[in-house]
Scaffold this active site. Structure first.
Site, PDB file in Angstrom:
ATOM      1  N   LYS A  23       1.096   3.903  -2.322  1.00  0.00           N
ATOM      2  CA  LYS A  23       0.410   4.722  -2.707  1.00  0.00           C
ATOM      3  C   LYS A  23       1.257   6.702  -3.314  1.00  0.00           C
ATOM      4  O   LYS A  23       0.688   7.282  -3.118  1.00  0.00           O
ATOM      5  CB  LYS A  23       0.294   5.459  -1.234  1.00  0.00           C
ATOM      6  N   TYR A  27       0.668  -1.314  -0.439  1.00  0.00           N
ATOM      7  CA  TYR A  27      -0.048   0.133   0.063  1.00  0.00           C
ATOM      8  C   TYR A  27       0.812   1.554  -0.582  1.00  0.00           C
ATOM      9  O   TYR A  27       0.984   2.243  -0.739  1.00  0.00           O
ATOM     10  CB  TYR A  27      -0.922   0.034   1.091  1.00  0.00           C
TER      11      TYR A  27
HETATM   12  N1  NAD Z   1      -9.779   6.522   5.174  1.00  0.00           N
HETATM   13  C1  NAD Z   1      -8.584   6.436   4.955  1.00  0.00           C
HETATM   14  O1  NAD Z   1      -8.297   7.076   6.455  1.00  0.00           O
HETATM   15  C2  NAD Z   1      -7.454   6.741   3.776  1.00  0.00           C
HETATM   16  C3  NAD Z   1      -6.948   7.252   4.610  1.00  0.00           C
HETATM   17  C4  NAD Z   1      -5.479   7.471   3.415  1.00  0.00           C
HETATM   18  C5  NAD Z   1      -5.358   6.815   2.011  1.00  0.00           C
HETATM   19  N2  NAD Z   1      -7.021   6.697   1.623  1.00  0.00           N
HETATM   20  C6  NAD Z   1      -7.660   6.075   0.464  1.00  0.00           C
HETATM   21  O2  NAD Z   1      -9.498   6.533   0.360  1.00  0.00           O
HETATM   22  C7  NAD Z   1     -10.315   6.005  -0.665  1.00  0.00           C
HETATM   23  C8  NAD Z   1     -10.924   5.402  -0.125  1.00  0.00           C
HETATM   24  O3  NAD Z   1     -10.813   5.049   0.346  1.00  0.00           O
HETATM   25  P1  NAD Z   1     -11.778   4.372   1.811  1.00  0.00           P
HETATM   26  O4  NAD Z   1     -11.272   4.861   2.937  1.00  0.00           O
HETATM   27  O5  NAD Z   1     -13.078   5.397   1.387  1.00  0.00           O
HETATM   28  O6  NAD Z   1     -12.123   2.909   1.558  1.00  0.00           O
HETATM   29  P2  NAD Z   1     -13.063   1.708   1.529  1.00  0.00           P
HETATM   30  O7  NAD Z   1     -12.309   0.426   2.090  1.00  0.00           O
HETATM   31  O8  NAD Z   1     -14.154   2.235   2.803  1.00  0.00           O
HETATM   32  O9  NAD Z   1     -14.089   2.028   0.195  1.00  0.00           O
HETATM   33  C9  NAD Z   1     -13.055   1.439  -1.188  1.00  0.00           C
HETATM   34  C10 NAD Z   1     -14.608   1.249  -1.814  1.00  0.00           C
HETATM   35  O10 NAD Z   1     -13.422   1.085  -3.533  1.00  0.00           O
HETATM   36  C11 NAD Z   1     -13.799   0.075  -4.096  1.00  0.00           C
HETATM   37  N3  NAD Z   1     -12.905  -0.926  -4.487  1.00  0.00           N
HETATM   38  C12 NAD Z   1     -12.154  -1.475  -4.627  1.00  0.00           C
HETATM   39  N4  NAD Z   1     -11.527  -2.424  -5.561  1.00  0.00           N
HETATM   40  C13 NAD Z   1     -11.964  -1.858  -6.112  1.00  0.00           C
HETATM   41  C14 NAD Z   1     -11.753  -1.985  -7.849  1.00  0.00           C
HETATM   42  N5  NAD Z   1     -10.607  -2.559  -8.294  1.00  0.00           N
HETATM   43  N6  NAD Z   1     -12.244  -1.340  -8.433  1.00  0.00           N
HETATM   44  C15 NAD Z   1     -13.665  -0.662  -8.114  1.00  0.00           C
HETATM   45  N7  NAD Z   1     -13.987  -0.056  -7.051  1.00  0.00           N
HETATM   46  C16 NAD Z   1     -13.116  -0.879  -5.815  1.00  0.00           C
HETATM   47  C17 NAD Z   1     -14.307  -1.533  -2.832  1.00  0.00           C
HETATM   48  O11 NAD Z   1     -15.387  -1.910  -3.079  1.00  0.00           O
HETATM   49  C18 NAD Z   1     -15.128   0.013  -1.365  1.00  0.00           C
HETATM   50  O12 NAD Z   1     -16.601   0.341  -1.815  1.00  0.00           O
HETATM   51  C19 NAD Z   1      -8.419   4.878  -0.856  1.00  0.00           C
HETATM   52  O13 NAD Z   1      -7.985   4.954  -2.646  1.00  0.00           O
HETATM   53  C20 NAD Z   1      -7.504   4.678   0.481  1.00  0.00           C
HETATM   54  O14 NAD Z   1      -6.261   3.999  -0.285  1.00  0.00           O
HETATM   55  C21 NAD Z   1      -8.337   6.185   2.673  1.00  0.00           C
END
Ligand code: NAD
Length: 248
Positions: free
Chosen positions: A158, A154
């Site tokens: 990123k 990851y």
């Molecule tokens: N939550 C955090 O604190 C945080 C921090 C840094 C970065 N992020 C990034 O933010 C983004 C959203 O994360 P989140 O926390 O909402 O995650 P989450 O797991 O709640 O949601 C992610 C969504 O992406 C979908 N998904 C996964 N693989 C997929 C694919 N191959 N094609 C289409 N859809 C797909 C999943 O079904 C899910 O609905 C991600 O890129 C994550 O890495 C989140």
């Protein structure tokens, strides 16, 4: 309304941050294509938007699958005539200490974050160049800047997104297409373990100067900004909405 009549694609929008971004875009007047692996999840967000008076369509698509991405973009183009904004938000984690991580765990994470974002970029960029307008948004993470234990896959993905953001911004600036990245810290299903597990909870919160997680809805306005006319001269930037976690 900051995004009136814009056409946006938001990937991974069936829940979490992607759903919050989709709702925020629709509130600002954009038509939003809500993309997720399963139609049911995507439809949930789209229905929520429509119930609030916005315009949305749900499309099932695995962003790591090139053919599915091309079909998804074709569907949005057919329905709404163009694509102005792409938010590469879909993401997964496959957590394991690096000596135990399987090649599959490594590949899966890179496939969704990097190949997925690249597939979506290529599916929309031709039309954006033709129309001399576009907004590409990437989602990175503190993991890409600081590195995270148990997440070499990851963290690499990123950090890769940061390079993609800068390359995209430099290559496409001449076409009036901007590319920026957001590093969010939000309370979503993805972060449930570190937010609830006593082994990580306090340690993690101690590293956030604001001392709390963000709600996805308070991170979404940053995505509105980068997609809006207010950010017309902003490109290649990384903005952390992480409660100060990456202040150094
Ligand atoms: N939550 C955090 O604190 C945080 C921090 C840094 C970065 N992020 C990034 O933010 C983004 C959203 O994360 P989140 O926390 O909402 O995650 P989450 O797991 O709640 O949601 C992610 C969504 O992406 C979908 N998904 C996964 N693989 C997929 C694919 N191959 N094609 C289409 N859809 C797909 C999943 O079904 C899910 O609905 C991600 O890129 C994550 O890495 C989140």
């Amino acid at each position: 309304m900051q995004l009136k009549d814009r056409i946006a694609i938001v990937t991974g929008a069936g829940q979490g941050l992607g759903a919050a971004i989709s709702r925020a875009y629709a509130r600002e007047g954009a038509k939003v294509a809500v993309i997720d692996l399963g139609l049911e999840a995507a439809e949930r967000t789209a229905a929520e938007i429509r119930a609030a008076g916005g315009e949305a369509m749900a499309v099932a698509c695995d962003v790591a699958d090139r053919a599915q991405v091309e079909a998804m973009a074709a569907r949005v183009n057919e329905a709404w005539g163009r694509i102005d904004i792409l938010v590469n938000n879909a993401g997964i984690t496959r957590t394991a200490m690096l000596h135990k991580m399987t090649p599959e765990q490594w590949q899966q994470v890179l496939a969704v974050h990097l190949t997925g974002a690249f597939n979506c970029l290529q599916a929309v960029v031709g039309g954006m160049i033709e129309r001399q307008f576009g907004r590409i948004l990437y989602v990175t993470s503190t993991a890409g800047v600081l590195g995270t234990i148990g997440q070499i896959n990851y963290s690499a993905a990123k950090a890769g997104i940061l390079g993609m953001t800068k390359s995209t911004a430099k290559e496409l600036a001449r076409y009036n297409i901007t590319a920026n990245a957001i590093a969010p810290g939000a309370a979503t299903p993805m972060t449930e373990t570190i937010r609830t597990d006593d082994r990580f909870k306090e340690k993690y919160l101690d590293r956030i100067p604001m001392g709390r997680w963000a709600e996805p809805d308070e991170v979404a306005p940053v995505f509105v900004f980068f997609a809006s006319d207010a950010a017309s001269y902003v490109t290649g930037q990384i903005l952390a909405a992480d409660g100060g976690m990456t202040i150094y």
